[in-house]
Design an enzyme around this catalytic site. Structure first.
Site, PDB file in Angstrom:
ATOM      1  N   ASP A 151      24.576 -12.944 -93.294  1.00  0.00           N
ATOM      2  CA  ASP A 151      25.332 -11.753 -93.687  1.00  0.00           C
ATOM      3  C   ASP A 151      24.859 -11.201 -95.032  1.00  0.00           C
ATOM      4  OD1 ASP A 151      27.034 -11.531 -91.483  1.00  0.00           O
ATOM      5  OD2 ASP A 151      28.200 -13.255 -92.191  1.00  0.00           O
ATOM      6  N   ASN A 155      21.072 -20.588 -91.728  1.00  0.00           N
ATOM      7  CA  ASN A 155      22.209 -21.194 -91.024  1.00  0.00           C
ATOM      8  C   ASN A 155      21.679 -22.110 -89.927  1.00  0.00           C
ATOM      9  OD1 ASN A 155      21.877 -19.723 -88.499  1.00  0.00           O
ATOM     10  ND2 ASN A 155      22.287 -17.934 -89.780  1.00  0.00           N
ATOM     11  N   ASP A 191      23.715  -4.700 -90.492  1.00  0.00           N
ATOM     12  CA  ASP A 191      24.201  -5.237 -89.216  1.00  0.00           C
ATOM     13  C   ASP A 191      23.286  -4.669 -88.129  1.00  0.00           C
ATOM     14  OD1 ASP A 191      25.526  -5.684 -86.763  1.00  0.00           O
ATOM     15  OD2 ASP A 191      27.385  -6.054 -87.876  1.00  0.00           O
TER      16      ASP A 191
HETATM   17  O1  C5P Z   1      29.523 -10.110 -87.399  1.00  0.00           O
HETATM   18  P1  C5P Z   1      29.014 -11.300 -86.691  1.00  0.00           P
HETATM   19  O2  C5P Z   1      27.865 -11.960 -87.406  1.00  0.00           O
HETATM   20  O3  C5P Z   1      30.033 -12.299 -86.286  1.00  0.00           O
HETATM   21  O4  C5P Z   1      28.453 -10.699 -85.316  1.00  0.00           O
HETATM   22  C1  C5P Z   1      27.696 -11.420 -84.435  1.00  0.00           C
HETATM   23  C2  C5P Z   1      26.854 -10.483 -83.609  1.00  0.00           C
HETATM   24  O5  C5P Z   1      26.252  -9.479 -84.412  1.00  0.00           O
HETATM   25  C3  C5P Z   1      25.689 -11.206 -82.994  1.00  0.00           C
HETATM   26  O6  C5P Z   1      25.347 -10.555 -81.800  1.00  0.00           O
HETATM   27  C4  C5P Z   1      24.596 -11.054 -84.042  1.00  0.00           C
HETATM   28  O7  C5P Z   1      23.314 -11.186 -83.459  1.00  0.00           O
HETATM   29  C5  C5P Z   1      24.863  -9.656 -84.557  1.00  0.00           C
HETATM   30  N1  C5P Z   1      24.542  -9.452 -85.989  1.00  0.00           N
HETATM   31  C6  C5P Z   1      23.486  -8.635 -86.331  1.00  0.00           C
HETATM   32  N2  C5P Z   1      23.213  -8.381 -87.656  1.00  0.00           N
HETATM   33  C7  C5P Z   1      23.969  -8.930 -88.622  1.00  0.00           C
HETATM   34  C8  C5P Z   1      25.044  -9.777 -88.293  1.00  0.00           C
HETATM   35  C9  C5P Z   1      25.301 -10.018 -86.961  1.00  0.00           C
HETATM   36  O8  C5P Z   1      22.781  -8.148 -85.444  1.00  0.00           O
HETATM   37  N3  C5P Z   1      23.689  -8.678 -89.899  1.00  0.00           N
END
Ligand code: C5P
Length: 415
Positions: A289, A220, A318
């Site tokens: 993701d 990304n 996550d």
């Molecule tokens: O779910 P989303 O990607 O929007 O969440 C963003 C937050 O979660 C950020 O702090 C990002 O660093 C963390 N994140 C993570 N691992 C993932 C996805 C997001 O640590 N697989």
């Protein structure tokens, strides 16, 4: 398009720095350092040893600092005719760059044979002394130099570096002076308020790259700038900083320990390990993701039929949620901060994400508008509601965010 941010005040506006030069070829870099300090807003006074004047002229340093340069302790220009006391009184910080082997030996022994050594000895309590050694690798490694460096550190001086690499004498090894940019960062760090003194901060930053085959993958647009700026600000606030960075081409902030990773799985492993020994985790990384279910061993080829590959994905862990669920976080020993890049309904989405991830604090921004830029605006969401941080440079926002985190830590005076 986001509007241009209001100009931030220069970093060192009005701060009074005494820059000392001793004899060494790295004096040419001290000229650039002086320029950087002045550009950052500092009032720079320069004191040089006689040996330094063999490498660079006081006139050069005078032109760059915009101030008279001092070499002799018998100089009658300062008000009370006592250059060593007067110059030392004015300064908030002394930085000797380059600091030669001989000069370090003088400081280790508390000698005051010339103006600069005298200034170091006569500096008022609380004024930091930063030494940036520069010398031939064998001089640096010599037990006498190492003993002198340890003595200076034990007496309260901060020894910056040294760096390793090619030397003016043609040799390769330890003993190079740190680059002017790093020395500038060391000065801003030494003058910054220490709101995270002694704490261990772990930061994830940048994108991840999920390989499809040996030459392709998905990633990304995250530049890593926000996370790197936060790492720098955390170090300046007195923390020990570990930065786990996805593939970005940013220089490591001064004083920060960096580990480079590529995929989300690598980042997950690196973060989970380091989180065992952290007090704060700030998750700025834009983690992919999903990753391809399989990585092809060889480059996936077109077969000429027009058929497209059927790609299958699996979800990545996550990382933030996993750290936030870890026993250390549950026991209140690890404070977790998440980031959210949203495209709409910033507040509602951020508040919901904070709950979902199980973190006390979430910093949200409008995603696509900030990627790669040097400025940003952040909305902080915690259990009490939302707080808007102003539109500013990522550098400034990082400093504000660190102050906000420090304020919210369990046990903080104003929490
Ligand atoms: O779910 P989303 O990607 O929007 O969440 C963003 C937050 O979660 C950020 O702090 C990002 O660093 C963390 N994140 C993570 N691992 C993932 C996805 C997001 O640590 N697989």
């Amino acid at each position: 398009m986001t509007e241009a941010p209001p100009p931030d005040a220069p970093e060192l506006a009005g701060r009074r720095v005494l820059l000392g030069l001793t004899g060494g070829i790295a004096c040419y870099k001290a000229a650039e350092l002086c320029r950087l300090l002045v550009k950052a807003g500092a009032q720079v006074r320069v004191a040089m040893t006689e040996a330094a004047c063999r490498f660079i002229t006081p006139l050069t340093m005078q032109a760059l600092s915009g101030q008279p340069v001092f070499v002799s302790q018998w100089d009658a220009r300062p008000n009370n005719h006592m250059a060593h006391i007067e110059l030392g009184r004015e300064a908030e910080l002394l930085l000797v760059a380059p600091a030669s082997a001989d000069f370090i030996a003088q400081i280790a022994q508390g000698r005051a044979g010339e103006l600069l050594a005298l200034l170091c000895l006569a500096r008022p309590d609380g004024v930091p002394l930063l030494l940036a050694p520069a010398m031939n690798r064998q001089m640096w490694q010599h037990p006498a130099t190492q003993r002198n460096v340890r003595q200076c550190a034990a007496d309260g001086a901060q020894v910056l570096g040294v760096a390793s690499g090619a030397q003016a004498c043609g040799e390769i090894g330890d003993g190079r002076m740190l680059e002017p940019e790093d020395l500038l960062h060391a000065v801003t760090a030494a003058l910054a308020p220490k709101s995270l003194a002694g704490l261990r901060v772990l930061i994830s930053a940048g994108p991840t790259f999920e390989a499809l085959d040996p030459v392709r993958g998905i990633t990304n647009l995250s530049s890593g700038k926000m996370g790197f700026a936060i790492a720098r600000a955390a170090f300046e606030a007195g923390a020990q900083v570990q930065l786990v960075a996805g593939p970005v081409s940013l220089p490591t902030p001064y004083g920060v320990q960096r580990s480079d990773v590529t995929s989300a799985l690598d980042m997950h492993a690196a973060v989970m390990e380091r989180a065992q020994e952290a007090d704060i985790f700030i998750s700025t990384a834009a983690v992919a993701d999903w990753r391809p279910a399989q990585k092809a061993a060889q480059k996936i080829k077109k077969d000429g039929s027009g058929a497209t590959p059927a790609l299958q994905f699996v979800e990545n862990p996550d990382i933030l949620a996993a750290v936030a669920r870890s026993p250390r976080a549950a026991e209140g020993k690890l404070y977790c901060v998440g980031f959210a890049a949203e495209s709409e309904n910033l507040l509602d989405n951020a508040a919901a994400k904070r709950q979902r991830k199980g973190v006390p604090l979430l910093a949200a921004n409008i995603g696509a508008a900030t990627f790669g830029r040097d400025d940003n605006a952040l909305l902080l969401v915690d259990e009490h509601g939302a707080q808007q941080l102003p539109h500013a440079s990522k550098r400034r926002l990082a400093q504000l965010l660190i102050a906000e985190i420090a304020r919210r830590l369990p046990g903080a005076a104003s929490a």
